[in-house]
Design an enzyme around this catalytic site. Structure first.
Site, PDB file in Angstrom:
ATOM      1  N   PHE A 243       0.811  -1.223   0.000  1.00 13.85           N
ATOM      2  CA  PHE A 243       0.000   0.000   0.000  1.00 13.85           C
ATOM      3  C   PHE A 243       0.846   1.277   0.000  1.00 13.85           C
ATOM      4  CE2 PHE A 243      -1.971  -3.176   2.942  1.00 13.85           C
ATOM      5  CZ  PHE A 243      -2.791  -3.762   2.002  1.00 13.85           C
ATOM      6  N   ALA A 512      -0.169  -1.349 -14.662  1.00 12.85           N
ATOM      7  CA  ALA A 512      -0.925  -1.957 -15.767  1.00 12.85           C
ATOM      8  C   ALA A 512      -0.700  -1.195 -17.066  1.00 12.85           C
ATOM      9  CB  ALA A 512      -2.412  -1.995 -15.423  1.00 12.85           C
ATOM     10  N   ILE A 632     -10.822  -2.377 -18.622  1.00 12.31           N
ATOM     11  CA  ILE A 632     -10.600  -3.270 -17.489  1.00 12.31           C
ATOM     12  C   ILE A 632      -9.943  -4.550 -18.009  1.00 12.31           C
ATOM     13  CG2 ILE A 632     -11.681  -4.538 -15.620  1.00 12.31           C
ATOM     14  CD1 ILE A 632     -11.676  -1.436 -15.356  1.00 12.31           C
ATOM     15  N   LEU A 633      -8.755  -4.843 -17.504  1.00 19.66           N
ATOM     16  CA  LEU A 633      -7.976  -5.961 -18.028  1.00 19.66           C
ATOM     17  C   LEU A 633      -8.434  -7.310 -17.485  1.00 19.66           C
ATOM     18  CD1 LEU A 633      -4.412  -4.360 -17.904  1.00 19.66           C
ATOM     19  CD2 LEU A 633      -6.012  -4.459 -19.823  1.00 19.66           C
ATOM     20  N   ASN A 634      -8.871  -7.328 -16.230  1.00 20.91           N
ATOM     21  CA  ASN A 634      -9.381  -8.560 -15.629  1.00 20.91           C
ATOM     22  C   ASN A 634     -10.510  -8.163 -14.701  1.00 20.91           C
ATOM     23  OD1 ASN A 634      -9.825 -10.730 -13.721  1.00 20.91           O
ATOM     24  ND2 ASN A 634      -7.875 -11.612 -14.333  1.00 20.91           N
ATOM     25  N   THR A 637     -10.007  -9.431 -10.872  1.00 24.29           N
ATOM     26  CA  THR A 637      -8.992  -8.761 -10.062  1.00 24.29           C
ATOM     27  C   THR A 637      -9.286  -7.264  -9.944  1.00 24.29           C
ATOM     28  OG1 THR A 637      -7.527  -8.512 -11.989  1.00 24.29           O
ATOM     29  CG2 THR A 637      -7.201 -10.453 -10.588  1.00 24.29           C
ATOM     30  N   GLN A 641      -9.703  -5.142  -6.586  1.00 22.00           N
ATOM     31  CA  GLN A 641      -8.975  -3.908  -6.282  1.00 22.00           C
ATOM     32  C   GLN A 641      -9.908  -2.811  -5.766  1.00 22.00           C
ATOM     33  OE1 GLN A 641      -5.388  -2.578  -6.700  1.00 22.00           O
ATOM     34  NE2 GLN A 641      -5.624  -4.603  -5.818  1.00 22.00           N
ATOM     35  N   LYS A 704      -6.116   2.399 -17.558  1.00 22.88           N
ATOM     36  CA  LYS A 704      -5.659   3.576 -16.822  1.00 22.88           C
ATOM     37  C   LYS A 704      -4.987   3.208 -15.499  1.00 22.88           C
ATOM     38  CE  LYS A 704      -9.112   6.985 -18.350  1.00 22.88           C
ATOM     39  NZ  LYS A 704     -10.072   7.995 -17.872  1.00 22.88           N
ATOM     40  N   GLU A 708      -5.664   2.979  -6.925  1.00 21.91           N
ATOM     41  CA  GLU A 708      -5.972   4.058  -5.980  1.00 21.91           C
ATOM     42  C   GLU A 708      -7.418   4.534  -6.018  1.00 21.91           C
ATOM     43  OE1 GLU A 708      -1.675   4.399  -5.177  1.00 21.91           O
ATOM     44  OE2 GLU A 708      -2.763   4.011  -7.018  1.00 21.91           O
TER      45      GLU A 708
END
Length: 746
Positions: A243, A512, A632-634, A637, A641, A704, A708
């Site tokens: 973190f 990413a 969104i890649l996955n 996950t 997040q 992107k 956070e």
């Protein structure tokens, strides 16, 4: 049809290793003869060590050495070039460098012994006499000594005012002015900071470190101890949460490396939970907001002023006040940011540094303005919506915040809200609804990646970046598999090793977009080579073909217009007598293109709370978070997040606060029984939705970065909901029941 993995809710490729214990963390690596080091922490906030007596500890059989400022060699770190990738302006802390004490719990000695238990006992026998000097650790008492929050630091944008705030505010028909604050927050990952340094026969070091950047740790060791980087290999295959706490090398890395080099032995040093409170934290911050608007809700003046703490030896700075110009259509914005030097360790980036802090105050102030205007808080935000950053006039690369508002409000049922405070009740509980906006930077930084395709059809990709639990192993595997048209099980991702190609520290929601794009590009180079080799085969239909003419899918190359025309990868490798194809790629952000835009993620957060009428207890019962995070890649996950960010936002709003005894300048609730964090019993129904629009300005993969943004805005939405429930405006975090029940100033 190309094989499609990106965007799908795929399981973590490292999940089985983690749940079965096969995944090893820094303190779990071992070799015969490994020594254990225990850090002795100081007990004053400022002064000098008059005498340090180690004789009793050294008399114990099995204690190998006690290192103090009296017996360590001169080190190369006198050259300030050793600064790490995340260092703020100033002089970094040098453990055991001198007799000077700069903060409480500063490391003053390292006891090294054959066993951990022996080192722990011997550490209690080290006696230290101090010359105590007067210290100052309370931010609120020292605001008059503040200095401008400016300085050279990566990712920091010095705040600049626009227009004429004073004049616009004086002429405004409706005004609000308020002060907001929050205490210190500590990261507290499950895995405590540790370094295991193996001393090799040739004098080189193999270092396992709790870090978000193995190359940063390698650079630190090299510069401090004057070693060639070829003699230092740093690994961090798995990280048990960080973190931001592991962005910078922490002092256990110095201690373990020092001992290993001096003793020519392998040494492990792991910090205790209380020692985790001795370095870095989200800084205590006091913010003053002024908003001026017309009676119809058009904002004409914004002033955001913030004071936060830093150490005496470094100038830690964050983007706290810079967000209003990115969110609201206002031509008169005053942004003032100052820091106060205190006798504490330098604060440290903590998830959404500056954003979580500044947006809490800004969005709470927006809620106050909405009530004064008797306007729906969502309507107020839409009325002042902007498609460009008011500070520079640049448009956003992509922005789906308006749709986030729409979908989030519909999912939450916002139209059913009764606007009057204390108007919604469920038995003995007042129900409150609140909302807030979130914004964070969408960054891309330089990154390298390598790829190796083998004749057996397997692909290995590698980059020195980290996976701190975010799913980096998984999304890199997905990107590579989709780019080359391979099954996921035939792709292996290698991360967290300084021998791998360069990557910046894993932070700022940049991985990413950065490493992901580098992986995509290097896999395209593999594809290009495969296609070229396919074209060399006698009678090949792909002679002279370009990548745009073909599709890589199901382990073969196919004609885009006629899939029946194809050639398997195996055929190509066998026909061309190839065992391996190796490629590397260096990603450099296209600044010429990117600087034309503002690049941000956004969110719309809606919260429901229930407050007990008699006891003042606050319970979050529902959260809807709508996220603008590019592609969104996955989905799985990514959901995780944002879920984690929302959980942290609830924790920030209701629980987290590090209490300092200013008589000693020491945090006193420095363990998990006293430092309260949200637990499962505190969790409500959390509904997450993504409003996707690929952002090809930020990255070639369209992502992107969302690490956070899940946190930003959550505390403000909850705070606003508490006001709606109770009619009492609490302007300091955390929102504890004593604040809900009393009228005294917190």
């Amino acid at each position: 049809m190309a094989t499609s993995f990106i965007g799908k809710p795929k399981n973590r490729v490292d999940g089985r290793d983690k749940v079965t214990g096969a995944a090893k963390y820094t303190a779990e690596f071992h070799r015969p003869g490994l020594l254990h080091g225990v850090v002795v922490s100081g007990t004053i906030a400022k002064g000098r060590i008059k005498n340090i007596d180690t004789a009793e500890a050294l008399d114990i059989n099995g204690v190998v050495e006690v290192f103090t400022h009296n017996n360590i060699p001169s080190l190369a770190w006198l050259d300030l070039s050793y600064k790490d990738m995340d260092a703020p302006p100033g002089d970094p802390f040098r453990p055991l460098h001198s007799d000077e004490i700069q903060f409480n719990m500063q490391p003053v000695a390292l006891v090294v012994a054959d066993s951990l238990e022996l080192a722990q006992y011997a550490a209690t026998l080290v006696k230290v006499d101090y010359e105590v000097e007067e210290h100052r650790t309370k931010l609120a008492d020292n605001l008059a000594d503040s200095i401008e929050g400016k300085g050279l630091r990566a990712g920091f944008t010095p705040p600049e005012s626009i227009g004429n705030f004073k004049e616009a505010y004086a002429d405004a028909e409706v005004k609000i002015e308020a002060e907001y604050s929050h205490g210190a927050e500590h990261h507290n990952p499950m895995e405590m900071h540790a370094s295991t340094v193996f001393y090799e026969e040739d004098g080189s070091l193999t270092v396992y470190d709790k870090t978000q950047g193995v190359l940063n740790s390698q650079h630190y060791i090299s510069m401090v101890f004057g070693l060639s980087k070829k003699k230092v290999r740093v690994l961090s295959p798995f990280v048990g949460g960080a973190f931001g706490s592991a962005l910078r090398p922490q002092y256990q890395l110095f201690m373990a490396t020092l001992a290993a080099l001096q003793l020519k032995r392998s040494v492990k040093v792991e910090l205790t939970r209380p020692q985790m409170f001795s370095f870095g934290h989200r800084p205590i911050t006091i913010q003053n907001l002024k908003l001026g608007a017309t009676t119809k809700g058009k904002i004409e003046a914004i002033s955001h002023q913030a004071y936060s703490e830093t150490s005496t030896f470094e100038k830690y700075i964050e983007n706290i006040v810079n967000w209003s110009a990115k969110l609201y259509d206002c031509g008169n914005i005053e942004q003032i940011y100052k820091v106060v030097r205190l006798d504490v360790y330098t604060p440290l980036d903590m998830r959404a540094p500056g954003g979580a802090t500044g947006m809490y105050a800004l969005e709470a102030a927006m809620d106050e303005l909405a009530y004064k205007l008797k306007m729906d808080p969502l309507e107020l935000r839409l009325k002042n919506y902007t498609e460009e950053d008011m500070s520079d006039g640049k448009p956003f690369s992509t922005k789906t915040l308006r749709e986030c508002f729409k979908q989030g409000a519909e999912r939450f049922g916002w139209e059913k809200r009764n606007p009057e405070p204390r108007s919604m009740k469920d038995g003995n509980h007042f129900t409150g609804w609140g909302m807030a906006t979130g914004v964070w930077d969408a960054m891309q930084v330089p990154a390298r990646a390598k790829a190796e395709f083998s004749a057996d059809g397997t692909l290995t990709i590698g980059s020195a970046t980290a996976d701190i639990g975010t799913g980096t192993y998984t999304i890199m595997t997905q990107i590579a598999a989709e780019t080359l048209g391979l099954p996921l099980e035939k792709v292996t991702a290698e991360l967290g090793d300084s021998d791998l190609p360069f990557a910046f520290i894993e932070g700022g929601s940049s991985t990413a977009a950065s490493v992901g794009s580098a992986v995509q590009k290097v896999c395209r180079k593999i594809a290009k080579k495969l296609l070229k080799e396919a074209g060399k085969i006698k009678g090949s239909p792909f002679k002279g073909a370009d990548l745009e003419d073909v599709v890589f899918s199901d382990e073969k190359i196919s004609d885009k217009n006629d899939p029946s025309v194809n050639m398997t990868f195996s055929e190509v490798m066998k026909s061309r007598h190839l065992e391996k194809i190796r490629k590397k790629y260096m990603l450099l952000p296209n600044m010429l293109k990117q600087r034309k835009y503002n690049r941000n993620t956004h969110s719309a957060v809606f919260a429901e709370v229930k407050v007990d009428e008699d006891l003042g207890t606050i319970k979050v019962t529902r959260i809807v978070s709508a996220i603008d995070g590019g592609r969104i890649l996955n989905l799985k996950t990514a959901h995780s997040q944002i879920l984690g960010g929302v959980v942290w936002g609830i924790s920030m709003a209701l629980h987290e606060d590090s209490f300092m005894d200013h008589n000693f300048g020491r945090f006193i609730n420095h363990d998990l029984s006293k430092y309260h964090v949200a637990v499962n019993a505190d969790m409500p129904d959390i509904d997450i939705l993504f409003v996707e629009e690929p952002d090809n300005v930020v990255s070639s993969v369209g992502a992107k970065g969302i690490g956070e943004i899940g946190l930003v805005g959550v505390a403000a939405a909850i705070s606003n909901a508490v006001y709606h429930a109770t009619g009492k405006r609490i302007r300091s975090l955390p929102l504890t029941l004593d604040k809900a029940m009393t009228e005294r100033k917190i």
